[in-house]
Design a protein around this motif. Sequence first.
Motif, short mmCIF file in Angstrom:
data_model
loop_
_atom_site.label_atom_id
_atom_site.label_comp_id
_atom_site.label_asym_id
_atom_site.label_seq_id
_atom_site.Cartn_x
_atom_site.Cartn_y
_atom_site.Cartn_z
N LEU A 687 -19.27 -71.11 -48.42
CA LEU A 687 -19.27 -69.65 -48.27
C LEU A 687 -20.08 -69.29 -47.03
CD1 LEU A 687 -18.61 -66.83 -49.51
CD2 LEU A 687 -20.88 -66.93 -50.55
N ASN A 688 -19.43 -68.59 -46.09
CA ASN A 688 -20.11 -68.15 -44.88
C ASN A 688 -20.68 -66.75 -44.99
OD1 ASN A 688 -19.48 -70.55 -43.54
ND2 ASN A 688 -17.48 -69.76 -42.91
N GLY A 689 -20.10 -65.93 -45.84
CA GLY A 689 -20.60 -64.57 -45.99
C GLY A 689 -19.65 -63.70 -46.79
N VAL A 690 -20.21 -62.61 -47.29
CA VAL A 690 -19.45 -61.59 -48.00
C VAL A 690 -19.50 -60.33 -47.17
CG1 VAL A 690 -19.28 -60.24 -50.12
CG2 VAL A 690 -20.02 -62.63 -50.23
N GLU A 691 -18.33 -59.71 -46.95
CA GLU A 691 -18.25 -58.54 -46.10
C GLU A 691 -17.79 -57.33 -46.90
OE1 GLU A 691 -16.32 -57.21 -41.79
OE2 GLU A 691 -15.10 -58.36 -43.19
N ILE A 692 -18.47 -56.22 -46.62
CA ILE A 692 -18.02 -54.92 -47.13
C ILE A 692 -17.70 -54.08 -45.92
CG2 ILE A 692 -18.67 -52.87 -48.44
CD1 ILE A 692 -20.59 -54.60 -50.05
N VAL A 693 -16.46 -53.59 -45.86
CA VAL A 693 -16.00 -52.86 -44.69
C VAL A 693 -15.27 -51.61 -45.13
CG1 VAL A 693 -13.83 -54.13 -44.60
CG2 VAL A 693 -14.72 -53.08 -42.52
N HIS A 724 -32.25 -66.19 -50.87
CA HIS A 724 -31.18 -67.04 -50.39
C HIS A 724 -30.09 -66.25 -49.67
CE1 HIS A 724 -33.05 -69.90 -53.17
NE2 HIS A 724 -32.41 -70.85 -52.50
N TRP A 725 -30.35 -64.93 -49.44
CA TRP A 725 -29.34 -64.09 -48.79
C TRP A 725 -29.97 -63.29 -47.67
CZ3 TRP A 725 -24.30 -64.62 -50.25
CH2 TRP A 725 -24.07 -65.30 -51.45
N ARG A 726 -29.14 -62.91 -46.73
CA ARG A 726 -29.61 -62.15 -45.57
C ARG A 726 -28.64 -61.00 -45.32
NH1 ARG A 726 -29.63 -65.98 -42.44
NH2 ARG A 726 -27.53 -65.74 -41.53
N MET A 727 -29.22 -59.80 -45.23
CA MET A 727 -28.45 -58.59 -44.91
C MET A 727 -29.21 -57.88 -43.80
SD MET A 727 -27.27 -55.58 -47.54
CE MET A 727 -26.24 -54.20 -47.03
N THR A 728 -28.64 -57.85 -42.59
CA THR A 728 -29.38 -57.40 -41.42
C THR A 728 -29.31 -55.90 -41.18
OG1 THR A 728 -27.48 -57.87 -40.01
CG2 THR A 728 -29.10 -59.64 -40.29
N ARG A 729 -28.38 -55.18 -41.82
CA ARG A 729 -28.28 -53.74 -41.58
C ARG A 729 -27.54 -53.07 -42.74
NH1 ARG A 729 -23.55 -52.82 -37.01
NH2 ARG A 729 -21.91 -54.08 -38.00
N TYR A 730 -27.64 -51.76 -42.77
CA TYR A 730 -26.94 -50.89 -43.71
C TYR A 730 -27.36 -51.09 -45.16
CZ TYR A 730 -23.72 -50.03 -39.82
OH TYR A 730 -23.16 -49.70 -38.61
N GLY A 731 -28.50 -51.69 -45.43
CA GLY A 731 -28.93 -51.80 -46.81
C GLY A 731 -29.82 -52.99 -47.06
N THR A 732 -29.96 -53.36 -48.32
CA THR A 732 -30.85 -54.45 -48.71
C THR A 732 -30.20 -55.24 -49.84
OG1 THR A 732 -31.98 -53.02 -50.33
CG2 THR A 732 -32.93 -53.16 -48.11
N LEU A 740 -26.81 -60.51 -58.17
CA LEU A 740 -27.39 -60.12 -56.89
C LEU A 740 -27.01 -58.68 -56.60
CD1 LEU A 740 -28.84 -61.08 -54.24
CD2 LEU A 740 -26.55 -61.47 -53.32
N ARG A 741 -28.01 -57.83 -56.37
CA ARG A 741 -27.76 -56.42 -56.12
C ARG A 741 -27.73 -56.15 -54.61
NH1 ARG A 741 -28.29 -51.73 -58.95
NH2 ARG A 741 -29.12 -52.88 -60.74
N ILE A 742 -26.65 -55.51 -54.18
CA ILE A 742 -26.48 -55.11 -52.79
C ILE A 742 -26.52 -53.60 -52.74
CG2 ILE A 742 -24.98 -55.18 -50.76
CD1 ILE A 742 -23.73 -57.72 -51.98
N THR A 743 -27.51 -53.06 -52.10
CA THR A 743 -27.68 -51.61 -52.01
C THR A 743 -27.26 -51.16 -50.62
OG1 THR A 743 -29.52 -51.68 -53.58
CG2 THR A 743 -29.27 -49.69 -52.23
N LEU A 744 -26.25 -50.28 -50.57
CA LEU A 744 -25.75 -49.78 -49.29
C LEU A 744 -26.34 -48.41 -49.00
CD1 LEU A 744 -21.94 -50.67 -49.51
CD2 LEU A 744 -23.75 -51.92 -48.34
N ASN A 745 -26.77 -48.23 -47.75
CA ASN A 745 -27.30 -46.94 -47.31
C ASN A 745 -26.98 -46.81 -45.82
OD1 ASN A 745 -28.62 -44.53 -46.98
ND2 ASN A 745 -30.68 -45.41 -47.05
N ALA A 746 -25.82 -46.22 -45.54
CA ALA A 746 -25.34 -46.11 -44.16
C ALA A 746 -24.99 -44.66 -43.88
CB ALA A 746 -24.14 -47.01 -43.94
N PRO A 747 -25.94 -43.85 -43.41
CA PRO A 747 -25.67 -42.42 -43.19
C PRO A 747 -24.54 -42.17 -42.19
CG PRO A 747 -28.03 -42.87 -43.15
CD PRO A 747 -27.35 -44.20 -43.15
N VAL A 754 -20.43 -54.60 -42.90
CA VAL A 754 -21.73 -55.20 -43.17
C VAL A 754 -21.51 -56.56 -43.82
CG1 VAL A 754 -21.88 -54.00 -45.40
CG2 VAL A 754 -23.96 -54.92 -44.35
N TRP A 755 -22.25 -57.54 -43.35
CA TRP A 755 -22.15 -58.91 -43.87
C TRP A 755 -23.39 -59.24 -44.67
CZ3 TRP A 755 -18.16 -62.21 -44.08
CH2 TRP A 755 -17.06 -61.97 -43.25
#
Length: 1006
Positions: A687-693, A724-732, A740-747, A754-755
């Motif tokens: 697995l290279n990454g999970v994307e939300i677009v 074990h995960w990295r999210m560089t922008r648009y959330g945490t 695993l909780r992915i919180t999106l915050n992109a005004p 976001v990857w």
Amino acid sequence: MISLVLAMIWSRRGQAVTLALLASFAVAAAVASPAYLLAVDRAIAVGQIGTADAAERGLVVAGVQNDRDSDSSQIDFKDFGASLVKLPGFTYIYAAEFPVIGIEPGPQYADRFVFRQDVCSHVRMISGRCPAAEGEVIIGVATAKRLRLVAGQSITMRAAKYSDDPKDPGYIADGRAKKLVIAGTYRANAPEAPYWGTHGYFTGVPGLGPGEPIFTNPGTLDAMDHGDTAKAIDGSAGPRALDPDHLDELRAGLAALNSDPSELGAAIQISTGIPALLDRIDAGRSAAHLLVPVLAVPLVLLACFSIFLAVGYGTEGRQPELAVVALRGSRWWTRWWLAIGENIAAVAVGAVAGCVAGQLLVNAVASARFPGVGVDQGLDSLRYAPYAALAALVAAVLAQRRQLLSPVASLLRRNAVPADGRRAVATEAVIVLLAVVTTAQLVISDGALTGVGLMAPAFLMLAVAVLGARLLLPAVTRYAGRALDRGHLGVALAAFQLSRRPGAQRLFALLVATVAVAGYAACTVDVADGGRRVQSRLGIGADRVLKVDGSVFRSQLLTAVRNVDPDGRYAMAVVRMPNIGHSEPPGLAVDSTRLAAVANWPSGGPSAAELASRLRPEAPAPLVLTGPQLAIEATGSGFDPEKELRLAVAVSSTTGAGDALVQLGKIHNGRFRYQQRVSVCEKGCRLNGVEIVQATAVSSVTGQFVVNSLGAADPTGPLADPAHWRMTRYGTVTADPAGLRITLNAPTGLIGGVWINPVDAPYPLPAAYAGAAPIADSITGAGGGPLPIKPVGRLSAVPRLGRHATLVDLEWADRLATDAGQSLEPQVWLGPAAPADVVGRLSAQGLSIVADTRADQIERQLDRQGPALSLWFYVLAGALSVLLGAGALVLAAAVDRARRVEDLSALRGQGLSRGRLAWATSWTYPILVATAAVVGLVTALAAWLATGWALPLAGLDPPDLPVPTWPRVLVVIGTTVAVFLVLVLVATATGQDLRRRVTKQERARR
């Protein structure tokens, strides 16, 4: 009068012969330069033609025809012939092909159904025979073995075309089925031979191994029901077309062929690499025409200076005769004829001999260095001979000007006129000024070897030589005085012989120039040789480089190479990193676990092994999914149903099957199972990454997305640990009891998506660099986006890319990429331990090898290019300069001999001991030579420092590599010592001859 001059020549025949030889050297040097250029022009053409590949030695006239389309322009082989008559000397091969299906088990691959003229003469039949009747074909032996086919077996085939239907891509039938018979199986005799052209018939196919077309005859080709057919004529240039003396005609013929496309029709296209070959030949010749004159000019000046010195010495020895002629009141033309006749005759004879000697010398060098090339038999090489002869005559007359114009009283003086008069000082000042002006012109013009800048090395060497000579006499005079005060009579006599003879100053300057010319030649040859070694080794990166077809994925390349060489002893996967714009230097990604074993490494900076350890620190294991079913269970909350977001996953096969960017669909609020079948994950994938677009342009994206399970991954293990995960922008990313909780915050919306990437590679990525450090410690990653880096080392150059580039680890760079894209310029670098069948092994892993480059092959090509070939003239010039210096030394000793025998015989009668006589006779000229060797070495290095940087030793378009700029110390010192030994042997021989004559005269008196 003529008989009198002839009698004078005979009485001093030794001096006349020496002067004639010096004149012949001067004219030979002038003839050698253009003669060598003519020879090297041919050698460059022959060398480049001999090392050119098939594309650069031929042309392809091709077009695609659909026989079913009655409205399309029909292409027939006979349509090509009339236009190709304009290019005589070519051998033409006719070919046609289209894709077929029927024997490969699946729609992914099709076979090439090929008719190629005279194919049976270029393959070896392993079984059966070549096709003779309609309906017969031959197949490759590897294909037959893989598909279990044998000669005599029937097969059914159809013409095919490719369908890019996203649901079921692959080849589909494009014609009626036809039953064929396998007449035999074949193996190509020489797949790289020019006969096969540039069609890549035997290029490996990923998943199938080496490519092998199905060959047939024209009857079978026409009998097959097919659509688009690629027809071509492959023209291979023969010796007549590539004759070095007619390359301009070839260029004109190609230009005429392309000037009017209407002659061949719009459907026909011409492709050829011959113009690139001709351009490379022209560039090599241009470099040679710049390099050869650089040393030809100082050689000719040195020759004229040697004649000036020799004539001056000889005329000084004849001053009593000229004084008697003047004292008797002879008319001025009689006086002039008796003064210059002897020297003019010797120079004239030497000039004629020099014309022949120069051409013969170049012929000898050319036949030894360029065997089989031949030399131009015209008279172009003699075009400078009259000028050289005239220069020699002018030098001879100028050397006698004082004896021609001086009064009788001056001619009768036994003491020579010192050489420190105003005229001499003015002449030396002009030489120094010319050296400054020409060097400044060279610097101002940024190294353009044109105009007066071309003469900068010559005037620099001459200026340093005359300045050194100017400083010599006062030093020698002081030393002689101190030696006399200390009672060292022999040493004092040897030193006074130099200090009291104005010719000694000019002789010293000539010897300095001799050593300087030879030293400068040695500097040039050695630096050029070192540069070619760097170009051939560091320029390609390894001892052998295999270029891989660009359809391979990075992970696929890495896996295939590691499968072939699991121990990392000889093979390394390499790809280019993308770079945006000219401001970002190019980058290279390598499998650094093999860097020390494979790469040709630059000097300076950390070693390959040390840098590899810095580029590849420890990293967590990747998240591996098993099986082709990719399923994610996740719970969404807080998403606006009007703002459509989609989920995607990037994966890479762990077995080299490739990469994929898997679209899983729309994100829903609530728990949902996202599922997709992924063929590359059949045997496992990373697995290279999970994307939300965002699917549409939206703003202010908020919500939470909890990943409950991911394939076979443990939800309580790395999946649920946010470390074990990295999210560089648009959330945490945070921990959640359910996963695993992915919180999106992109005004402003998810611009570019976001990857969420697993932490299985160092971040920022460790990188080494050459040149300036990357801007803001960031480069363009393998996937195309910005990638933060951590500089871990500075190199003098990155192999293959040069002095301005970056270097990263391929595996880490690939793990940080999520594009699922194919490699950029993939290669496999091989070290010395690579087995002979490495290409076959790589092909069996699915890599398609399209080019094979070796360092020794590149070095041979460089050795046959213009700069390398032109530098053999420097070897010739160095040898000629030594001969000029030795000849001048012999003549000077011969002129001085009569007077010195008289002086030393008188001193012997006054009680001069034999030991002091030996010092006085044996050490005069050896000391002069030793001093000249030291000053000449300094002169050569000074001239190289000032002008060597401007020489196009790497061609007119040099690569960006750290090529050497200074010669090796041992080479320069060795050359100086060799020249010194030759000159000192000559000087010692003259001293021994002088001592024998003094002893003989002493015995005669007794």
